[in-house]
Design a protein around this motif. Structure first.
Motif, short mmCIF file in Angstrom:
data_model
loop_
_atom_site.label_atom_id
_atom_site.label_comp_id
_atom_site.label_asym_id
_atom_site.label_seq_id
_atom_site.Cartn_x
_atom_site.Cartn_y
_atom_site.Cartn_z
N UNK A 194 0.84 -1.18 0.00
CA UNK A 194 0.00 0.00 0.00
C UNK A 194 0.89 1.24 0.00
N UNK A 195 0.63 2.14 -0.93
CA UNK A 195 1.46 3.33 -1.09
C UNK A 195 0.83 4.51 -0.35
N UNK A 196 1.03 4.56 0.93
CA UNK A 196 0.50 5.66 1.74
C UNK A 196 1.50 6.80 1.76
N UNK A 197 1.09 7.91 2.32
CA UNK A 197 1.98 9.06 2.41
C UNK A 197 3.16 8.75 3.33
N UNK A 198 2.94 7.93 4.34
CA UNK A 198 4.03 7.54 5.24
C UNK A 198 5.07 6.71 4.49
N UNK A 199 4.62 5.86 3.57
CA UNK A 199 5.53 5.06 2.76
C UNK A 199 6.46 5.97 1.96
N UNK B 39 -5.75 20.18 0.63
CA UNK B 39 -4.36 19.92 1.00
C UNK B 39 -3.94 18.52 0.58
N UNK B 40 -4.85 17.57 0.63
CA UNK B 40 -4.55 16.22 0.15
C UNK B 40 -4.22 16.24 -1.34
N UNK B 41 -4.99 16.98 -2.11
CA UNK B 41 -4.72 17.08 -3.55
C UNK B 41 -3.37 17.72 -3.81
N UNK B 42 -3.03 18.74 -3.03
CA UNK B 42 -1.73 19.39 -3.22
C UNK B 42 -0.60 18.43 -2.85
N UNK B 43 -0.76 17.69 -1.77
CA UNK B 43 0.27 16.73 -1.35
C UNK B 43 0.43 15.65 -2.41
N UNK B 44 -0.67 15.22 -3.01
CA UNK B 44 -0.58 14.23 -4.09
C UNK B 44 0.23 14.79 -5.26
N UNK B 45 0.05 16.07 -5.57
CA UNK B 45 0.83 16.67 -6.67
C UNK B 45 2.31 16.75 -6.32
N UNK C 25 1.26 10.29 9.33
CA UNK C 25 -0.05 9.67 9.44
C UNK C 25 -0.74 9.94 10.76
N UNK C 26 -0.24 10.88 11.54
CA UNK C 26 -0.85 11.20 12.83
C UNK C 26 -2.07 12.10 12.68
N UNK C 27 -2.11 12.91 11.61
CA UNK C 27 -3.24 13.78 11.32
C UNK C 27 -3.57 13.65 9.84
N UNK C 28 -4.80 14.00 9.50
CA UNK C 28 -5.23 13.92 8.11
C UNK C 28 -5.53 15.33 7.60
N UNK C 29 -4.91 15.73 6.49
CA UNK C 29 -5.17 17.07 5.95
C UNK C 29 -6.55 17.14 5.29
N UNK C 30 -7.02 18.37 5.06
CA UNK C 30 -8.30 18.53 4.38
C UNK C 30 -8.15 18.16 2.90
N UNK C 31 -9.26 18.13 2.19
CA UNK C 31 -9.29 17.63 0.82
C UNK C 31 -8.35 18.40 -0.11
N UNK D 165 -6.11 9.40 -3.97
CA UNK D 165 -6.17 9.97 -2.63
C UNK D 165 -6.61 8.94 -1.59
N UNK D 166 -7.51 8.06 -1.98
CA UNK D 166 -8.00 7.05 -1.02
C UNK D 166 -6.88 6.11 -0.59
N UNK D 167 -5.93 5.84 -1.46
CA UNK D 167 -4.80 4.99 -1.10
C UNK D 167 -3.71 5.78 -0.37
#
Length: 70
Positions: free
Chosen positions: A1-6, A47-53, A39-45, A65-67
């Protein structure tokens, strides 16, 4: 699983560049960004899209984003 922590633990140099880019792009404090990447906190939508970019920019991988924030 490719999470942000990974991706955060994958490469130290890219991780520091990701933190720098996310801090400047979202205008959040580094401590908040570190909590997101650990993975201690979850950003808003939006911010999630920006982090994915940022992940796409540094690792050239497109992850849903779900993964990424599971």
């Amino acid at each position: 699983m490719r999470t942000i922590t990974y991706f955060y633990k994958l490469d130290a140099e890219k991780s520091s560049a990701m933190v720098r880019d996310i801090c400047s792009g979202t205008l959040r404090a580094p401590s908040t960004v570190y909590m997101w990447l650990k993975g201690e906190r979850k950003p808003c939508f939006l911010e999630q899209r920006y982090i994915r970019s940022v992940v796409k920019k540094h690792y050239n991988v497109s992850v849903p984003l779900s993964e990424l924030f599971a």
